[in-house]
Design a protein around this motif. Structure first.
Motif, PDB file in Angstrom:
ATOM      1  N   UNK A   1       0.839  -1.203   0.000  1.00 19.07           N
ATOM      2  CA  UNK A   1       0.000   0.000   0.000  1.00 19.07           C
ATOM      3  C   UNK A   1       0.874   1.253   0.000  1.00 19.07           C
ATOM      4  N   UNK A   2       1.917   1.252   0.842  1.00 18.99           N
ATOM      5  CA  UNK A   2       2.844   2.388   0.877  1.00 18.99           C
ATOM      6  C   UNK A   2       3.552   2.549  -0.464  1.00 18.99           C
ATOM      7  N   UNK A   3       3.947   1.433  -1.080  1.00 20.00           N
ATOM      8  CA  UNK A   3       4.621   1.485  -2.378  1.00 20.00           C
ATOM      9  C   UNK A   3       3.700   2.050  -3.450  1.00 20.00           C
ATOM     10  N   UNK A   4       2.429   1.676  -3.413  1.00 17.71           N
ATOM     11  CA  UNK A   4       1.467   2.217  -4.384  1.00 17.71           C
ATOM     12  C   UNK A   4       1.327   3.720  -4.219  1.00 17.71           C
ATOM     13  N   UNK A   5       1.259   4.161  -2.963  1.00 14.26           N
ATOM     14  CA  UNK A   5       1.163   5.597  -2.707  1.00 14.26           C
ATOM     15  C   UNK A   5       2.386   6.349  -3.199  1.00 14.26           C
ATOM     16  N   UNK A   6       3.569   5.834  -2.880  1.00  7.97           N
ATOM     17  CA  UNK A   6       4.801   6.484  -3.347  1.00  7.97           C
ATOM     18  C   UNK A   6       4.908   6.422  -4.866  1.00  7.97           C
ATOM     19  N   UNK A   7       4.470   5.321  -5.443  1.00 11.80           N
ATOM     20  CA  UNK A   7       4.501   5.181  -6.898  1.00 11.80           C
ATOM     21  C   UNK A   7       3.659   6.259  -7.562  1.00 11.80           C
ATOM     22  N   UNK A   8       2.438   6.439  -7.097  1.00 11.29           N
ATOM     23  CA  UNK A   8       1.528   7.396  -7.722  1.00 11.29           C
ATOM     24  C   UNK A   8       1.911   8.845  -7.442  1.00 11.29           C
ATOM     25  N   UNK A   9       2.278   9.147  -6.212  1.00  6.77           N
ATOM     26  CA  UNK A   9       2.512  10.538  -5.832  1.00  6.77           C
ATOM     27  C   UNK A   9       3.935  10.975  -6.141  1.00  6.77           C
ATOM     28  N   UNK A  10       4.922  10.165  -5.777  1.00  4.50           N
ATOM     29  CA  UNK A  10       6.321  10.583  -5.928  1.00  4.50           C
ATOM     30  C   UNK A  10       6.878  10.257  -7.316  1.00  4.50           C
ATOM     31  N   UNK A  11       6.787   9.017  -7.718  1.00  4.36           N
ATOM     32  CA  UNK A  11       7.442   8.604  -8.962  1.00  4.36           C
ATOM     33  C   UNK A  11       6.642   8.971 -10.210  1.00  4.36           C
ATOM     34  N   UNK A  12       5.312   8.829 -10.160  1.00  2.00           N
ATOM     35  CA  UNK A  12       4.500   9.153 -11.338  1.00  2.00           C
ATOM     36  C   UNK A  12       3.981  10.580 -11.309  1.00  2.00           C
ATOM     37  N   UNK A  13       4.204  11.292 -10.221  1.00  2.71           N
ATOM     38  CA  UNK A  13       3.784  12.690 -10.086  1.00  2.71           C
ATOM     39  C   UNK A  13       2.302  12.860 -10.428  1.00  2.71           C
ATOM     40  N   UNK A  14       1.478  12.069  -9.764  1.00  5.45           N
ATOM     41  CA  UNK A  14       0.017  12.096  -9.956  1.00  5.45           C
ATOM     42  C   UNK A  14      -0.399  11.865 -11.404  1.00  5.45           C
ATOM     43  N   UNK A  15       0.293  10.962 -12.085  1.00  6.37           N
ATOM     44  CA  UNK A  15      -0.077  10.599 -13.453  1.00  6.37           C
ATOM     45  C   UNK A  15       0.498  11.486 -14.523  1.00  6.37           C
ATOM     46  N   UNK A  16       1.377  12.417 -14.182  1.00  6.47           N
ATOM     47  CA  UNK A  16       1.941  13.319 -15.184  1.00  6.47           C
ATOM     48  C   UNK A  16       3.145  12.738 -15.911  1.00  6.47           C
ATOM     49  N   UNK A  17       3.710  11.633 -15.424  1.00  5.24           N
ATOM     50  CA  UNK A  17       4.873  11.032 -16.076  1.00  5.24           C
ATOM     51  C   UNK A  17       4.956   9.555 -15.742  1.00  5.24           C
TER      52      UNK A  17
END
Length: 185
Positions: free
Chosen positions: A151-167
């Motif tokens: 769950x934490x990884x999904x959150x970091x994936x979406x918010x930090x690494x994918x920048x809320x779907x922008x990349x």
């Protein structure tokens, strides 16, 4: 107890508005109330004899050895001000979210040809309320350490690494080898 679960417990205990009792006797009295007056249950919880619990309650024993003192403090912090802890969790799950600070290995599954090998990263990131709610719900339902990490990884994936779907649309994050993790809400 795993690292994620311990971090959630520390964050929850950190929401207390009053300090915990100082003396061993006061801490024993508090824990005795949470165990509904059963010295036997309290002794089992602390891993000591029932007679030792009675001696601390009476005041005959005053200074616990370091191991018992640490266990006593941990148990009191876990049960201290439960309504305040619940209110803070509800606030985090509905309005404020949760802040995660970690140093761990992050690896990626991405499009062919990318060079996203796993490496140790230190990340401090605010996760929005839905992720906090998922973490709390999973913890309450008895989720495993791997499920909490996912769950934490999904959150970091979406918010930090994918920048809320922008990349990095196809990026999937692997969250492993946790060096440390701290949560705050």
């Amino acid at each position: 107890m795993g690292e994620m679960e311990e971090a959630l417990a520390r964050a929850s205990a950190g929401t207390a508005t009053r300090p915990i009792p100082k003396s061993a006797q006061a801490r024993m009295r508090f824990l005795l109330k949470t165990e509904k007056g059963s010295t036997r249950a309290l002794a089992a919880r602390l891993g000591i004899t029932q007679r030792t619990v009675e001696r601390y309650l009476k005041g005959t024993l005053r200074r616990p050895r370091a191991e018992l003192a640490a266990r006593l403090e941990r148990e009191v912090r876990r049960d201290w001000q439960p309504r305040v802890q619940q209110r803070a969790k509800k606030q985090a799950a509905t309005a404020t979210g949760i802040v995660i600070e970690t140093r761990a290995r992050f690896g990626f599954t991405a499009a062919p040809g990318s060079t996203d090998d796993g490496r140790i990263r230190r990340i401090t990131q605010h996760l929005p309320p839905p992720y906090a709610a998922r973490l709390f719900d999973a913890q309450a339902s008895g989720a495993t350490e791997q499920q909490l990490q996912r769950i934490a990884a999904e959150g970091l994936q979406e918010i930090y690494f994918k920048d809320n779907g922008r990349r990095a649309a196809d990026l999937e994050v692997e969250f492993t080898d946790i060096d440390y993790i701290e949560l705050d809400f």
